[in-house]
Design a protein around this motif. Structure first.
Motif, PDB file in Angstrom:
ATOM      1  N   GLN A   1      38.243  26.783  40.207  1.00 29.04           N
ATOM      2  CA  GLN A   1      38.632  28.194  40.244  1.00 29.04           C
ATOM      3  C   GLN A   1      37.505  29.046  40.814  1.00 29.04           C
ATOM      4  O   GLN A   1      37.742  29.929  41.637  1.00 29.04           O
ATOM      5  N   ARG A   2      36.300  28.766  40.390  1.00 29.77           N
ATOM      6  CA  ARG A   2      35.138  29.519  40.876  1.00 29.77           C
ATOM      7  C   ARG A   2      34.952  29.287  42.376  1.00 29.77           C
ATOM      8  O   ARG A   2      34.664  30.241  43.124  1.00 29.77           O
TER       9      ARG A   2
ATOM     10  N   GLU B   1      37.496  31.314  44.175  1.00 31.62           N
ATOM     11  CA  GLU B   1      37.109  32.727  44.167  1.00 31.62           C
ATOM     12  C   GLU B   1      36.007  33.000  45.191  1.00 31.62           C
ATOM     13  O   GLU B   1      36.057  33.994  45.924  1.00 31.62           O
TER      14      GLU B   1
ATOM     15  N   ASN C   1      37.475  32.872  48.678  1.00 31.25           N
ATOM     16  CA  ASN C   1      38.201  34.114  48.971  1.00 31.25           C
ATOM     17  C   ASN C   1      37.227  35.252  49.264  1.00 31.25           C
ATOM     18  O   ASN C   1      37.430  36.034  50.186  1.00 31.25           O
ATOM     19  N   ARG C   2      36.168  35.313  48.483  1.00 32.60           N
ATOM     20  CA  ARG C   2      35.155  36.359  48.702  1.00 32.60           C
ATOM     21  C   ARG C   2      34.486  36.177  50.053  1.00 32.60           C
ATOM     22  O   ARG C   2      34.235  37.152  50.770  1.00 32.60           O
TER      23      ARG C   2
END
Length: 95
Positions: A67-68, A71, A74-75
């Motif tokens: 998940q990290r 994220e 995406n960032r």
């Protein structure tokens, strides 16, 4: 002197007692082996439970890491888009 039938009976009693003693020793050795094997089984079960718990913990940590990573990806994409827009603005400002 002991008569022969009494001597034979005494020897049979002694032999029977010896056999009982030996079977008791064998029985004790078997009991000790069974006790050891049961302890090994308990240790193996505990070890398996610990492995299962550790595996579940690692799976959970892997999910959090995934998940990290998503994220962060995406960032990173968002930052790349911002950079492109800024470059486009700077290019259009020069013209």
């Amino acid at each position: 002197m002991i008569n022969k039938p009494l001597k034979t009976k005494a020897l049979l009693v002694l032999a029977s007692a010896g056999m009982l003693f030996l079977s008791g020793c064998a029985s004790q050795a078997q009991q000790d082996e069974v006790t050891d094997l049961r302890a090994q089984v308990r240790n193996a079960e505990r070890s398996a439970e610990q492995c299962e718990a550790r595996s579940a913990e690692l799976e959970q940590r892997a999910e959090v890491a995934e998940q990290r990573a998503e994220e962060l990806q995406n960032r990173s994409r968002e930052l790349e888009r911002r950079m492109q827009r800024m470059e486009e603005r700077m290019g259009s400002a020069k013209n």
